[in-house]
Design an enzyme around this catalytic site. Sequence first.
Site, mmCIF file in Angstrom:
data_model
loop_
_atom_site.group_PDB
_atom_site.id
_atom_site.type_symbol
_atom_site.label_atom_id
_atom_site.label_comp_id
_atom_site.label_asym_id
_atom_site.label_seq_id
_atom_site.Cartn_x
_atom_site.Cartn_y
_atom_site.Cartn_z
ATOM 1 N N ASN A 154 2.276 14.968 19.243
ATOM 2 C CA ASN A 154 0.825 14.915 19.390
ATOM 3 C C ASN A 154 0.179 15.348 18.077
ATOM 4 O O ASN A 154 0.661 16.257 17.414
ATOM 5 C CB ASN A 154 0.379 15.864 20.511
ATOM 6 C CG ASN A 154 0.897 15.436 21.873
ATOM 7 O OD1 ASN A 154 0.928 14.246 22.187
ATOM 8 N ND2 ASN A 154 1.318 16.389 22.682
ATOM 9 N N HIS A 163 5.791 19.765 15.818
ATOM 10 C CA HIS A 163 6.846 19.848 16.833
ATOM 11 C C HIS A 163 7.064 18.494 17.486
ATOM 12 O O HIS A 163 6.131 17.713 17.669
ATOM 13 C CB HIS A 163 6.542 20.911 17.890
ATOM 14 C CG HIS A 163 5.174 20.812 18.490
ATOM 15 N ND1 HIS A 163 4.038 21.259 17.834
ATOM 16 C CD2 HIS A 163 4.745 20.317 19.679
ATOM 17 C CE1 HIS A 163 2.976 21.043 18.605
ATOM 18 N NE2 HIS A 163 3.383 20.465 19.727
ATOM 19 N N LEU A 164 8.315 18.256 17.829
ATOM 20 C CA LEU A 164 8.712 17.052 18.554
ATOM 21 C C LEU A 164 9.074 17.473 19.972
ATOM 22 O O LEU A 164 9.917 18.352 20.160
ATOM 23 C CB LEU A 164 9.936 16.430 17.847
ATOM 24 C CG LEU A 164 10.560 15.186 18.466
ATOM 25 C CD1 LEU A 164 9.598 13.994 18.399
ATOM 26 C CD2 LEU A 164 11.867 14.832 17.737
ATOM 27 N N HIS A 165 8.403 16.857 20.952
ATOM 28 C CA HIS A 165 8.748 17.124 22.357
ATOM 29 C C HIS A 165 9.879 16.169 22.745
ATOM 30 O O HIS A 165 9.800 14.963 22.454
ATOM 31 C CB HIS A 165 7.588 16.778 23.299
ATOM 32 C CG HIS A 165 6.337 17.570 23.130
ATOM 33 N ND1 HIS A 165 5.926 18.522 24.044
ATOM 34 C CD2 HIS A 165 5.365 17.528 22.192
ATOM 35 C CE1 HIS A 165 4.756 19.029 23.670
ATOM 36 N NE2 HIS A 165 4.387 18.439 22.550
ATOM 37 N N ASP A 187 10.132 24.421 26.417
ATOM 38 C CA ASP A 187 8.672 24.535 26.523
ATOM 39 C C ASP A 187 8.326 25.540 27.627
ATOM 40 O O ASP A 187 8.935 25.545 28.698
ATOM 41 C CB ASP A 187 8.061 23.160 26.840
ATOM 42 C CG ASP A 187 6.572 23.124 26.567
ATOM 43 O OD1 ASP A 187 6.155 22.415 25.636
ATOM 44 O OD2 ASP A 187 5.809 23.821 27.282
ATOM 45 N N ILE A 188 7.338 26.376 27.354
ATOM 46 C CA ILE A 188 6.950 27.424 28.310
ATOM 47 C C ILE A 188 6.288 26.832 29.566
ATOM 48 O O ILE A 188 6.298 27.449 30.633
ATOM 49 C CB ILE A 188 6.000 28.440 27.618
ATOM 50 C CG1 ILE A 188 6.033 29.787 28.292
ATOM 51 C CG2 ILE A 188 4.583 27.910 27.499
ATOM 52 C CD1 ILE A 188 5.367 30.897 27.493
ATOM 53 N N GLY A 238 -4.076 15.352 21.405
ATOM 54 C CA GLY A 238 -3.784 16.441 22.330
ATOM 55 C C GLY A 238 -2.917 17.543 21.751
ATOM 56 O O GLY A 238 -2.283 18.294 22.492
ATOM 57 N N GLN A 239 -2.895 17.676 20.421
ATOM 58 C CA GLN A 239 -2.111 18.766 19.828
ATOM 59 C C GLN A 239 -2.798 20.094 20.100
ATOM 60 O O GLN A 239 -3.990 20.251 19.826
ATOM 61 C CB GLN A 239 -1.959 18.547 18.312
ATOM 62 C CG GLN A 239 -1.078 19.603 17.655
ATOM 63 C CD GLN A 239 -0.836 19.339 16.168
ATOM 64 O OE1 GLN A 239 -1.434 18.437 15.580
ATOM 65 N NE2 GLN A 239 0.039 20.129 15.574
HETATM 66 P P1 5GP Z 1 1.173 20.146 21.887
HETATM 67 O O1 5GP Z 1 0.140 20.027 22.956
HETATM 68 O O2 5GP Z 1 0.640 20.897 20.686
HETATM 69 O O3 5GP Z 1 1.822 18.854 21.510
HETATM 70 O O4 5GP Z 1 2.346 20.986 22.513
HETATM 71 C C1 5GP Z 1 2.411 22.367 22.483
HETATM 72 C C2 5GP Z 1 3.444 22.779 23.509
HETATM 73 O O5 5GP Z 1 3.798 24.117 23.255
HETATM 74 C C3 5GP Z 1 2.926 22.720 24.937
HETATM 75 O O6 5GP Z 1 3.753 21.853 25.708
HETATM 76 C C4 5GP Z 1 3.010 24.172 25.408
HETATM 77 O O7 5GP Z 1 3.410 24.295 26.747
HETATM 78 C C5 5GP Z 1 4.023 24.767 24.462
HETATM 79 N N1 5GP Z 1 3.821 26.191 24.193
HETATM 80 C C6 5GP Z 1 2.642 26.804 23.883
HETATM 81 N N2 5GP Z 1 2.846 28.114 23.672
HETATM 82 C C7 5GP Z 1 4.172 28.335 23.833
HETATM 83 C C8 5GP Z 1 4.987 29.513 23.755
HETATM 84 O O8 5GP Z 1 4.525 30.608 23.470
HETATM 85 N N3 5GP Z 1 6.306 29.354 24.008
HETATM 86 C C9 5GP Z 1 6.860 28.142 24.317
HETATM 87 N N4 5GP Z 1 8.183 28.109 24.553
HETATM 88 N N5 5GP Z 1 6.118 27.019 24.399
HETATM 89 C C10 5GP Z 1 4.796 27.113 24.160
#
Ligand code: 5GP
Length: 114
Positions: free
Chosen positions: A87, A100-102, A30-31, A93-94
Amino acid sequence: MADCIFCEIVNKRMKSDIVHEDDELVAFNDINPQAPVHVLIVPRKHIDSVQDMKQDDTELMSKMVLIAQKIAKKNKIDEDGYRLVVNYGVNGGQTVPHLHLHIMGGRRMTWPPG
Ligand code: 5GP
Ligand code: ZN
């Protein structure tokens, strides 16, 4: 899918720190990590969200979990524990509309989540 950042990452048009890839799945750091280990596991196929999974996708989430297990072992968080999160939607909070799975670990998580 056009304009999807995770499709861009999967297709290597956008740079990321990939930790696993196979025919169906890609996993990358994750970035903006929320824990010492924070990896996102995504299907190569674009699916908007967990709420958009179809009958044909039923094996996909199990495969994502098995990759999470491998990532946990590789990062030595399999014994102390970790958190898996999906999410969905505004209240969930998506922020990226590609399933995606964190997997997060390496610190003690709190409950309830924010
Ligand atoms: P969500 O909030 O949709 O469940 O999670 C999205 C995740 O994607 C966030 O934790 C965010 O930091 C990560 N993310 C968003 N843009 C990028 C990117 O360009 N590269 C990477 N590696 N992660 C990203
Ligand atoms: Zn996508």
